[in-house]
Design a protein around this motif. Structure first.
Motif, PDB file in Angstrom:
ATOM      1  N   ALA A 215     -22.892  86.855 -41.174  1.00 29.96           N
ATOM      2  CA  ALA A 215     -21.597  86.183 -41.116  1.00 29.96           C
ATOM      3  C   ALA A 215     -21.358  85.573 -39.735  1.00 29.96           C
ATOM      4  CB  ALA A 215     -20.482  87.160 -41.471  1.00 29.96           C
ATOM      5  N   ASP A 216     -21.765  86.291 -38.690  1.00 30.30           N
ATOM      6  CA  ASP A 216     -21.594  85.773 -37.338  1.00 30.30           C
ATOM      7  C   ASP A 216     -22.462  84.539 -37.114  1.00 30.30           C
ATOM      8  OD1 ASP A 216     -20.548  86.141 -34.544  1.00 30.30           O
ATOM      9  OD2 ASP A 216     -22.693  86.309 -34.138  1.00 30.30           O
ATOM     10  N   ALA A 217     -23.709  84.578 -37.595  1.00 31.21           N
ATOM     11  CA  ALA A 217     -24.598  83.416 -37.446  1.00 31.21           C
ATOM     12  C   ALA A 217     -24.047  82.215 -38.208  1.00 31.21           C
ATOM     13  CB  ALA A 217     -25.991  83.770 -37.951  1.00 31.21           C
ATOM     14  N   ALA A 218     -23.503  82.453 -39.413  1.00 34.08           N
ATOM     15  CA  ALA A 218     -22.920  81.357 -40.177  1.00 34.08           C
ATOM     16  C   ALA A 218     -21.692  80.791 -39.466  1.00 34.08           C
ATOM     17  CB  ALA A 218     -22.558  81.834 -41.583  1.00 34.08           C
ATOM     18  N   ALA A 219     -20.858  81.682 -38.945  1.00 32.81           N
ATOM     19  CA  ALA A 219     -19.653  81.220 -38.243  1.00 32.81           C
ATOM     20  C   ALA A 219     -20.002  80.408 -37.007  1.00 32.81           C
ATOM     21  CB  ALA A 219     -18.790  82.428 -37.868  1.00 32.81           C
ATOM     22  N   ALA A 220     -21.050  80.831 -36.282  1.00 27.26           N
ATOM     23  CA  ALA A 220     -21.459  80.097 -35.086  1.00 27.26           C
ATOM     24  C   ALA A 220     -21.888  78.679 -35.417  1.00 27.26           C
ATOM     25  CB  ALA A 220     -22.597  80.844 -34.391  1.00 27.26           C
ATOM     26  N   ARG A 221     -22.413  78.472 -36.616  1.00 26.93           N
ATOM     27  CA  ARG A 221     -22.845  77.145 -37.049  1.00 26.93           C
ATOM     28  C   ARG A 221     -21.753  76.392 -37.796  1.00 26.93           C
ATOM     29  NH1 ARG A 221     -28.692  76.611 -38.235  1.00 26.93           N
ATOM     30  NH2 ARG A 221     -29.835  78.183 -37.042  1.00 26.93           N
ATOM     31  N   GLY A 222     -20.667  77.092 -38.132  1.00 26.11           N
ATOM     32  CA  GLY A 222     -19.599  76.456 -38.889  1.00 26.11           C
ATOM     33  C   GLY A 222     -19.966  76.181 -40.331  1.00 26.11           C
ATOM     34  N   ILE A 223     -20.781  77.071 -40.917  1.00 27.45           N
ATOM     35  CA  ILE A 223     -21.228  76.900 -42.300  1.00 27.45           C
ATOM     36  C   ILE A 223     -20.910  78.164 -43.094  1.00 27.45           C
ATOM     37  CG2 ILE A 223     -23.037  75.241 -41.734  1.00 27.45           C
ATOM     38  CD1 ILE A 223     -25.086  77.506 -41.876  1.00 27.45           C
ATOM     39  N   PRO A 224     -20.816  78.062 -44.412  1.00 32.39           N
ATOM     40  CA  PRO A 224     -20.500  79.237 -45.220  1.00 32.39           C
ATOM     41  C   PRO A 224     -21.699  80.163 -45.387  1.00 32.39           C
ATOM     42  CG  PRO A 224     -20.720  77.312 -46.627  1.00 32.39           C
ATOM     43  CD  PRO A 224     -20.794  76.818 -45.213  1.00 32.39           C
ATOM     44  N   LEU A 225     -21.390  81.415 -45.690  1.00 33.58           N
ATOM     45  CA  LEU A 225     -22.392  82.440 -45.957  1.00 33.58           C
ATOM     46  C   LEU A 225     -22.477  82.682 -47.457  1.00 33.58           C
ATOM     47  CD1 LEU A 225     -24.284  84.798 -45.053  1.00 33.58           C
ATOM     48  CD2 LEU A 225     -22.210  86.228 -44.935  1.00 33.58           C
ATOM     49  N   VAL A 226     -23.697  82.792 -47.963  1.00 33.49           N
ATOM     50  CA  VAL A 226     -23.933  83.080 -49.376  1.00 33.49           C
ATOM     51  C   VAL A 226     -24.899  84.261 -49.479  1.00 33.49           C
ATOM     52  CG1 VAL A 226     -24.788  82.205 -51.591  1.00 33.49           C
ATOM     53  CG2 VAL A 226     -23.606  80.656 -50.012  1.00 33.49           C
ATOM     54  N   LEU A 227     -24.538  85.245 -50.277  1.00 34.19           N
ATOM     55  CA  LEU A 227     -25.423  86.367 -50.583  1.00 34.19           C
ATOM     56  C   LEU A 227     -26.043  86.067 -51.939  1.00 34.19           C
ATOM     57  CD1 LEU A 227     -23.038  89.279 -49.496  1.00 34.19           C
ATOM     58  CD2 LEU A 227     -24.498  87.810 -48.077  1.00 34.19           C
ATOM     59  N   GLY A 228     -27.231  85.486 -51.911  1.00 33.59           N
ATOM     60  CA  GLY A 228     -27.835  84.965 -53.124  1.00 33.59           C
ATOM     61  C   GLY A 228     -28.501  86.013 -53.984  1.00 33.59           C
ATOM     62  N   GLU A 229     -28.881  87.145 -53.383  1.00 29.66           N
ATOM     63  CA  GLU A 229     -29.463  88.266 -54.111  1.00 29.66           C
ATOM     64  C   GLU A 229     -29.112  89.542 -53.358  1.00 29.66           C
ATOM     65  OE1 GLU A 229     -33.629  87.928 -55.137  1.00 29.66           O
ATOM     66  OE2 GLU A 229     -33.492  85.754 -55.396  1.00 29.66           O
ATOM     67  N   GLY A 230     -29.329  90.700 -53.974  1.00 26.88           N
ATOM     68  CA  GLY A 230     -29.099  92.000 -53.363  1.00 26.88           C
ATOM     69  C   GLY A 230     -28.797  93.024 -54.467  1.00 26.88           C
ATOM     70  N   TYR A 231     -28.723  94.364 -54.163  1.00 26.45           N
ATOM     71  CA  TYR A 231     -28.480  94.850 -52.822  1.00 26.45           C
ATOM     72  C   TYR A 231     -29.414  96.013 -52.461  1.00 26.45           C
ATOM     73  CZ  TYR A 231     -24.506  91.808 -52.971  1.00 26.45           C
ATOM     74  OH  TYR A 231     -23.735  90.680 -53.069  1.00 26.45           O
ATOM     75  N   LEU A 232     -29.914  96.734 -53.438  1.00 27.91           N
ATOM     76  CA  LEU A 232     -30.826  97.834 -53.103  1.00 27.91           C
ATOM     77  C   LEU A 232     -32.246  97.324 -52.915  1.00 27.91           C
ATOM     78  CD1 LEU A 232     -31.236 100.941 -52.768  1.00 27.91           C
ATOM     79  CD2 LEU A 232     -31.972 100.928 -55.167  1.00 27.91           C
ATOM     80  N   GLY A 233     -32.818  96.748 -53.959  1.00 30.40           N
ATOM     81  CA  GLY A 233     -34.184  96.249 -53.888  1.00 30.40           C
ATOM     82  C   GLY A 233     -34.762  96.107 -55.283  1.00 30.40           C
TER      83      GLY A 233
END
Length: 425
Positions: A338-356
């Motif tokens: 989320a921090d990396a996305a915010a630094a770029r001004g772009i949205p965050l997407v969790l496309g897959e997850g969460y255990l494995g």
């Protein structure tokens, strides 16, 4: 950068991957697309994420009007998640893709288009031609060729009046763990993330040349926390797959599921296997199919032949030692992303997850431990302002978890902030 993505509406994603075209036979989950979309909406989803088979359709040079698809052969893959294709089918691939988008339009569902083609999609084809065409492309050019293929797809959707359904284009799925890394000599860790960036930036630039207003990105396996600063400079979204593994990683390591075939210990694996399981040496899919998928043969073998109860017991017996670290890792990964996305001004997407990645009939992720991990991930995604998130990778029509309607509706409500829906009768 493209026109910014409209992030006012959080997107609840169900992962239809390549299964929406590999499993269309009688009684299969995608035999009836409208029914699949109806079920998705009932569970709280408004977005699907798919392999749009762009290379095959637009850059392979193959005739796709009668595309043969089917199982890996014999009973291979029939107890393995994502690989349990039951019927051989023939589809007009381009017409089927357009019908998917038309059905999405009828049901007001958005589409995230990606590609699994350099990971495993071609393994389900009737012949190796798709795989061979992909690997005939120089590794340095693969991202650019994928970009042109996706741009061709957008051209088609615009011609058909369906482009408004396309929310985001990903050049490829999990770029650092598939055949896009060929020739880099880096393995599949953060070094591969860094080394891939020039190739990916060329691909993104090519897509932008043709469709400058369309959002485009790539996505990453895990959350590459050691290389977030090295990602391509011009992404329109940060798409990551926060599989935290934890106790599941201990199982993978203990039994050598992702190690070399020659180091796999058949006898050690008996702890997880059904009685009378053949040895790995006696169990092999067609050679070209094993090359067309990045899945390690020991893992595919154990998933096919495990006793799901033995698998789950092994995880439950050891979960306590991993619980705190697993929960902390999930939060840390999501906060870093989320921090990396915010630094770029772009949205965050969790496309897959969460255990494995677990066997088809295992229930650890649907059970009390895994389900709570899903709830935790969706609460964190909401807190951090993610634009899109899956309830779980296993929450899709091709997985048994699809039957747990209540859990999916609950998690969708957690993420969107809406009131929780009434219980399912």
């Amino acid at each position: 950068m493209s026109v910014p993505i409209d992030t006012a509406r959080p997107r609840v994603i169900t992962l239809w991957d390549f299964t929406w075209y590999t499993r269309t036979g009688p009684g299969e989950p995608f035999e009836d697309l409208d029914r699949a979309f109806d079920q998705a909406r009932e569970r709280g989803y408004d977005t699907i994420r798919i392999c749009a088979m762009p290379f095959l359709l637009f850059r392979s040079g193959l005739d796709t009007s009668a595309l043969g698809l089917g199982p890996l052969g014999g009973d291979h893959g029939q107890r393995t998640r994502w690989y349990d294709v039951r019927h051989s089918t023939t589809i007009d691939a381009r017409a089927h893709l357009l019908e998917l988008f038309r059905a999405a339009d009828r049901h007001d569902v958005g589409v995230i288009a990606s590609s699994w083609e350099y990971q495993q999609s071609p393994a389900f084809a009737a012949t190796p031609q798709w795989y061979e065409a992909l690997h005939a492309v120089d590794p340095e050019d693969r991202a650019v060729v994928l970009a042109d293929a996706h741009a061709d797809l957008v051209d088609l959707l615009e011609t058909e009046g369906l482009a408004h359904r396309l929310l985001l284009t990903e050049l490829h799925n999990e770029v650092q763990v598939g055949y896009l890394t060929d020739g880099l000599g880096t393995g599949r860790g953060d070094a591969a993330v860094r080394a891939l960036t020039p190739r990916l930036e060329r691909g993104i630039a090519r897509f932008r040349e043709r469709h400058p207003a369309r959002p485009v990105t790539v996505n990453y396996a895990g959350v590459p926390v050691g290389a977030l600063s090295a990602l391509p400079a011009d992404l329109d979204a940060l798409v990551v797959h926060p599989y935290v593994y934890g106790v599941l990683q201990e199982l993978v390591d203990t039994f050598g599921l992702r190690g070399p075939v020659e180091e796999f210990d058949d006898e050690r694996a008996r702890e997880l296997l059904r009685p009378h399981a053949p040895g790995l040496a006696a169990w092999r899919p067609q050679e070209w199919r094993t090359r067309a998928t990045i899945m390690a043969l020991p893992e595919l073998y154990v998933h096919d032949w495990c006793d799901p109860d033995a698998w789950d017991r092994w995880l439950y017996d050891r979960w306590g030692a991993h619980r705190t670290a697993t929960e902390q890792k999930l939060t840390l990964w999501l906060e870093a992303a989320a921090d990396a996305a915010a630094a770029r001004g772009i949205p965050l997407v969790l496309g897959e997850g969460y255990l494995g990645y677990t066997p088809l009939h295992a229930r650890f992720e649907e059970g009390p431990v895994g389900a709570e991990l899903c709830r935790r991930a969706l609460r964190e995604a909401r807190r951090l302002g993610a634009w899109g998130a899956v309830v779980c990778s296993n929450a899709a029509p091709q997985h048994p978890m699809w039957s747990d309607v209540a859990l999916q509706r609950e998690c969708a409500a957690i993420f969107t902030g809406r009131d929780e829906p009434a219980p399912v009768s």
